[in-house]
Motif scaffolding. Sequence first.
Motif, mmCIF file in Angstrom:
data_model
loop_
_atom_site.group_PDB
_atom_site.id
_atom_site.type_symbol
_atom_site.label_atom_id
_atom_site.label_comp_id
_atom_site.label_asym_id
_atom_site.label_seq_id
_atom_site.Cartn_x
_atom_site.Cartn_y
_atom_site.Cartn_z
ATOM 1 N N LYS A 137 -5.896 -37.638 50.630
ATOM 2 C CA LYS A 137 -5.592 -38.577 51.584
ATOM 3 C C LYS A 137 -5.047 -40.102 51.186
ATOM 4 N N GLY A 138 -6.068 -40.408 50.287
ATOM 5 C CA GLY A 138 -5.837 -41.740 49.950
ATOM 6 C C GLY A 138 -4.485 -41.851 48.952
ATOM 7 N N TYR A 139 -4.056 -41.010 48.349
ATOM 8 C CA TYR A 139 -2.887 -40.825 47.397
ATOM 9 C C TYR A 139 -1.758 -40.806 48.432
ATOM 10 N N ARG A 140 -1.841 -39.973 49.514
ATOM 11 C CA ARG A 140 -0.822 -39.570 50.596
ATOM 12 C C ARG A 140 -0.488 -41.018 51.258
ATOM 13 N N PHE A 141 -1.710 -41.696 51.540
ATOM 14 C CA PHE A 141 -1.330 -43.070 52.144
ATOM 15 C C PHE A 141 -0.465 -44.004 51.380
ATOM 16 N N TYR A 142 -0.885 -43.922 49.866
ATOM 17 C CA TYR A 142 -0.405 -44.853 48.850
ATOM 18 C C TYR A 142 1.125 -44.394 48.871
ATOM 19 N N VAL A 143 1.399 -43.260 48.618
ATOM 20 C CA VAL A 143 2.723 -42.839 48.634
ATOM 21 C C VAL A 143 3.535 -42.824 49.950
ATOM 22 N N ASP A 144 3.210 -42.907 50.863
ATOM 23 C CA ASP A 144 3.972 -43.293 52.139
ATOM 24 C C ASP A 144 3.968 -44.597 52.595
ATOM 25 N N TRP A 145 3.015 -45.383 52.396
ATOM 26 C CA TRP A 145 2.871 -46.664 52.861
ATOM 27 C C TRP A 145 2.934 -47.753 51.851
ATOM 28 N N LEU A 146 2.409 -47.763 50.826
ATOM 29 C CA LEU A 146 1.822 -48.660 49.842
ATOM 30 C C LEU A 146 2.900 -48.879 48.783
ATOM 31 N N MET A 147 3.568 -47.605 48.111
ATOM 32 C CA MET A 147 4.037 -47.648 46.904
ATOM 33 C C MET A 147 5.607 -48.256 46.975
ATOM 34 N N GLN A 148 5.925 -48.880 45.817
ATOM 35 C CA GLN A 148 7.317 -49.629 45.805
ATOM 36 C C GLN A 148 7.685 -48.839 44.371
ATOM 37 N N PRO A 149 8.772 -48.128 44.481
ATOM 38 C CA PRO A 149 9.434 -47.471 43.236
ATOM 39 C C PRO A 149 9.794 -48.506 42.164
ATOM 40 N N ALA A 150 9.190 -48.200 41.105
ATOM 41 C CA ALA A 150 9.358 -49.344 39.927
ATOM 42 C C ALA A 150 10.705 -49.134 39.333
ATOM 43 N N PRO A 151 11.181 -50.415 38.973
ATOM 44 C CA PRO A 151 12.636 -50.527 38.340
ATOM 45 C C PRO A 151 12.569 -49.623 36.910
ATOM 46 N N VAL A 152 13.780 -49.232 36.661
ATOM 47 C CA VAL A 152 13.861 -48.528 35.373
ATOM 48 C C VAL A 152 14.240 -49.449 33.991
ATOM 49 N N SER A 153 13.563 -49.451 33.047
ATOM 50 C CA SER A 153 13.832 -50.223 31.941
ATOM 51 C C SER A 153 14.964 -50.015 31.493
ATOM 52 N N SER A 154 15.601 -51.079 30.748
ATOM 53 C CA SER A 154 17.109 -51.053 30.116
ATOM 54 C C SER A 154 16.824 -49.860 29.069
ATOM 55 N N GLU A 155 15.916 -49.847 28.155
ATOM 56 C CA GLU A 155 15.722 -48.657 27.561
ATOM 57 C C GLU A 155 15.742 -47.358 27.890
ATOM 58 N N GLU A 156 15.034 -47.105 28.953
ATOM 59 C CA GLU A 156 15.155 -45.734 29.974
ATOM 60 C C GLU A 156 16.485 -45.709 30.325
ATOM 61 N N LYS A 157 17.082 -46.626 30.930
ATOM 62 C CA LYS A 157 18.545 -46.233 31.480
ATOM 63 C C LYS A 157 19.407 -45.915 30.246
#
Length: 363
Positions: A94-114
């Motif tokens: 339940k905690g993870y679900r709340f985090y994914v739906d309401w709290l999480m911000q997608p992290a930027p992709v690094s230049s190396e990963e791009k």
Amino acid sequence: MSANNKVIMMAARRTNKNEPHVGANELNERKRKVLWAVVQDYADTAEPVGSRTIAKKYNLGVSSATIRNEMQDLEDEGYLEQPHTSAGRIPSIKGYRFYVDWLMQPAPVSSEEKSMIDSMLLDHVTKVDEIFRNMAKAVSSLTHNLSVATSAGIKKKFNYIRFLPLDGERAILLVVTDRGDVSNAVVEIPKGSTFDEMQLLADRMNHFLHGRDIDSMDEKEILTFQKDIEKNLSPYVNVFKTLQRVLTPQQEVYSGGASQLIEQPEFKNVEKMQDILNLLEQRDMLESMLLSSSDQPIAVHIGTENPMKSLSDLSIVRAQFSSGGRVIGSVAVLGPTRMQYSKIIGMMRFMQDRLDQLLKNKE
């Protein structure tokens, strides 16, 4: 204000009207901050998190005692769990679900990963199935989790067939699509026929079927062809069956990263790891999971939210890739429930946008 606190404040204000079943207002701002911090810390360390750790590392502006009280409330409400009496807390499903739906911000992709992703996509943009094969390897390498991928396939058109002599009784059937894909099979030369007659038949078929969608070719198409050339094709039934089999798209499921998943502390248990390895053998189930219809370009299933018991210890982040409004494939990351959702979802979004852009430029 610290960088961590800025992210928490952004997360606390997030809303999502597309998920009415999730209680967006169930937690006040301070509880959101504490839950966010617990999820972040547990994802990094795989160790239960205590209130002193949160107070020291995340600068929430309140005392350790206040954080401890908030964590107790979050546990009472089902968002956190205490695996041992003297240990800290870990997030619940339940905690993870709340985090994914309401709290999480997608992290930027690094230049190396791009750079790595761009190189992989550009090297294989002419063959979609190769893109997804290599995407599975790239994603597992970048996320340190197991990944599976499959291509839904792009519609191909019939270009031509050709027979090559093998011996007095058999020939090699070559089938070429408009995309340059070549398939082959060995067929028997029908009794009473010659290789030259088979080649003549191939020429007539090339003229009749050229440019038609392979997906639409069936027995009715062959009967129409038979009527068109005014020739009894019954001796060639096995040849046509082989042709139809060769033209039928073969669904492939690609995987990568099983060895990296073994390194995760959750899967040191031999039985758990064996369950996951057995899962990779169930290709039909994986294909169904990857290509099942969804109105979300990225979907997250956490632990027991997964319909199959074999997946109840895993979280799955699945991304669908589209071109021209049609799903062309999917990639899924499978890992422990404490996986770094923000990093994985940020990477998936980047790959979706990049592949869509590349395919549009190719067209």
